[in-house]
Scaffold this motif. Sequence first.
Motif, PDB file in Angstrom:
ATOM      1  N   UNK A 123      33.454  37.414  51.276  1.00 29.53           N
ATOM      2  CA  UNK A 123      34.185  38.664  51.503  1.00 29.53           C
ATOM      3  C   UNK A 123      34.860  39.157  50.226  1.00 29.53           C
ATOM      4  N   UNK A 124      35.510  38.255  49.492  1.00 30.60           N
ATOM      5  CA  UNK A 124      36.223  38.702  48.285  1.00 30.60           C
ATOM      6  C   UNK A 124      35.247  39.030  47.160  1.00 30.60           C
ATOM      7  N   UNK A 125      34.112  38.323  47.078  1.00 34.61           N
ATOM      8  CA  UNK A 125      33.119  38.646  46.058  1.00 34.61           C
ATOM      9  C   UNK A 125      32.483  40.012  46.331  1.00 34.61           C
ATOM     10  N   UNK A 138      31.414  40.896  40.367  1.00 36.47           N
ATOM     11  CA  UNK A 138      31.153  39.702  41.184  1.00 36.47           C
ATOM     12  C   UNK A 138      31.191  38.458  40.301  1.00 36.47           C
ATOM     13  N   UNK A 139      30.503  38.534  39.177  1.00 38.83           N
ATOM     14  CA  UNK A 139      30.407  37.382  38.282  1.00 38.83           C
ATOM     15  C   UNK A 139      31.679  37.163  37.478  1.00 38.83           C
ATOM     16  N   UNK A 140      32.483  38.201  37.322  1.00 46.21           N
ATOM     17  CA  UNK A 140      33.763  38.050  36.641  1.00 46.21           C
ATOM     18  C   UNK A 140      34.831  37.448  37.539  1.00 46.21           C
ATOM     19  N   UNK A 141      34.784  37.764  38.818  1.00 46.56           N
ATOM     20  CA  UNK A 141      35.763  37.244  39.777  1.00 46.56           C
ATOM     21  C   UNK A 141      35.390  35.830  40.219  1.00 46.56           C
ATOM     22  N   UNK A 142      34.101  35.538  40.283  1.00 46.78           N
ATOM     23  CA  UNK A 142      33.634  34.262  40.823  1.00 46.78           C
ATOM     24  C   UNK A 142      34.259  33.031  40.173  1.00 46.78           C
ATOM     25  N   UNK A 143      34.425  32.981  38.831  1.00 45.50           N
ATOM     26  CA  UNK A 143      35.043  31.789  38.235  1.00 45.50           C
ATOM     27  C   UNK A 143      36.471  31.534  38.709  1.00 45.50           C
ATOM     28  N   UNK A 239      42.547  35.682  41.587  1.00 41.38           N
ATOM     29  CA  UNK A 239      42.558  34.229  41.415  1.00 41.38           C
ATOM     30  C   UNK A 239      43.823  33.601  41.963  1.00 41.38           C
ATOM     31  N   UNK A 240      44.973  34.209  41.670  1.00 37.12           N
ATOM     32  CA  UNK A 240      46.254  33.693  42.174  1.00 37.12           C
ATOM     33  C   UNK A 240      46.307  33.793  43.693  1.00 37.12           C
ATOM     34  N   UNK A 241      45.882  34.957  44.207  1.00 34.42           N
ATOM     35  CA  UNK A 241      45.894  35.154  45.664  1.00 34.42           C
ATOM     36  C   UNK A 241      44.976  34.160  46.372  1.00 34.42           C
ATOM     37  N   UNK A 242      43.763  33.979  45.836  1.00 33.99           N
ATOM     38  CA  UNK A 242      42.801  33.083  46.488  1.00 33.99           C
ATOM     39  C   UNK A 242      43.297  31.648  46.449  1.00 33.99           C
ATOM     40  N   UNK A 254      49.184  23.921  41.664  1.00 35.82           N
ATOM     41  CA  UNK A 254      50.132  24.178  40.599  1.00 35.82           C
ATOM     42  C   UNK A 254      49.505  24.772  39.355  1.00 35.82           C
ATOM     43  N   UNK A 255      48.217  24.850  39.324  1.00 34.44           N
ATOM     44  CA  UNK A 255      47.514  25.323  38.127  1.00 34.44           C
ATOM     45  C   UNK A 255      47.220  26.816  38.241  1.00 34.44           C
ATOM     46  N   UNK A 256      47.845  27.599  37.358  1.00 33.44           N
ATOM     47  CA  UNK A 256      47.660  29.051  37.398  1.00 33.44           C
ATOM     48  C   UNK A 256      46.244  29.415  36.950  1.00 33.44           C
ATOM     49  N   UNK A 257      45.488  30.139  37.782  1.00 32.50           N
ATOM     50  CA  UNK A 257      44.091  30.437  37.459  1.00 32.50           C
ATOM     51  C   UNK A 257      43.954  31.600  36.471  1.00 32.50           C
TER      52      UNK A 257
END
Length: 339
Positions: A123-125, A138-143, A239-242, A254-257
């Motif tokens: 859904x998010x991709x 899509x490929x920028x958000x995926x990592x 990334x933070x939201x997911x 604890x690891x900021x994406x």
Amino acid sequence: MYLKFFEKSFYYAFFMTLLCSIVGSFLGGLPYLTVIGALVLSLILGMLFQLYRPAVQKAESGIGFISNKFLRLGIILLGFKLNLIDLAHAGVKTILFAIVIVSGMVVLTYNIARKFGVSKRLAILTASGTSICGAAAVMGISPQIKVSKDQEADKHNDEVLAVAIVAILGTVFTLIEIAIKPLLHMTSMQFGVMAGGSLHEIAHAIATGSAGGPVSLSAAIITKLSRVLLLAPAALIIGIWYQHQDKTNEGEKGKLPIPWFMAGFLLASVIGTFVPMSSGLLNLLVKLAYLVLGMAMAALGMSVNFKAFLSSGRNAVLAALSASVVLLTFTIVVSKMFF
């Protein structure tokens, strides 16, 4: 990781994906295939490579490396396409328009997809590709979406499916917008803004904008690039939201994406805008970006699971279709009112 460069599988994968990217780039320049775009054609060619399984099996670990690392490199190089001065000249109005589209459409598309029973990851991709800039988004958000080792194959399938959805719908809506142009009674500027604001890929916006003449084409490109510029902040926020939404990777909370490759994307934009260099060199860097991204897309195509691909796609397509109709309607209204 760097030992991959010395493995046979890497060289097999490199030449296979390079072939797909070069052929995809050539086919993407043909009149009737321009609207599909080189990246999507590279993906399709990579999928066709699965018909010869022995070659794909020999290159398996190299394929994974290319789909991951070359993707980041391609997005960094894509930053040279963004001229920040041109975006500044477009005005606050265009930037605000892009922010509203990207933020609103990510939320809308994601929620529609979830209502339709689509998985959170797909859904998010799909929402990112629909809202920002198609396959590159899509490929920028995926990592930013972290998964365990045993889920990586499923994630690859979701990536390919999201790319396919935005490519197909973007092509369909390109044809629709060109067809309804006489009915919209828009100025060239308004038509270009609508095209750049509503279509998924840069290729789609260019194809549609060119139907309205030079002014329309310029407006389409600037509006579309305003959305592309938001890829970096969108990747960080998503990334933070997911990470907060995901209940399966508690150890990584604890690891900021931070998507460091997006910093490279923005740096490339700054260099391309303010560092004196010939237009020929800039064009070469952008072509290199699409070549490398094409290799990453081909690598994805070589690793897709077709059974999973076909079984999970229908509801995601319906969600993206519904959101795309809303987006087109919204951009028509805003373009006529404010541009």
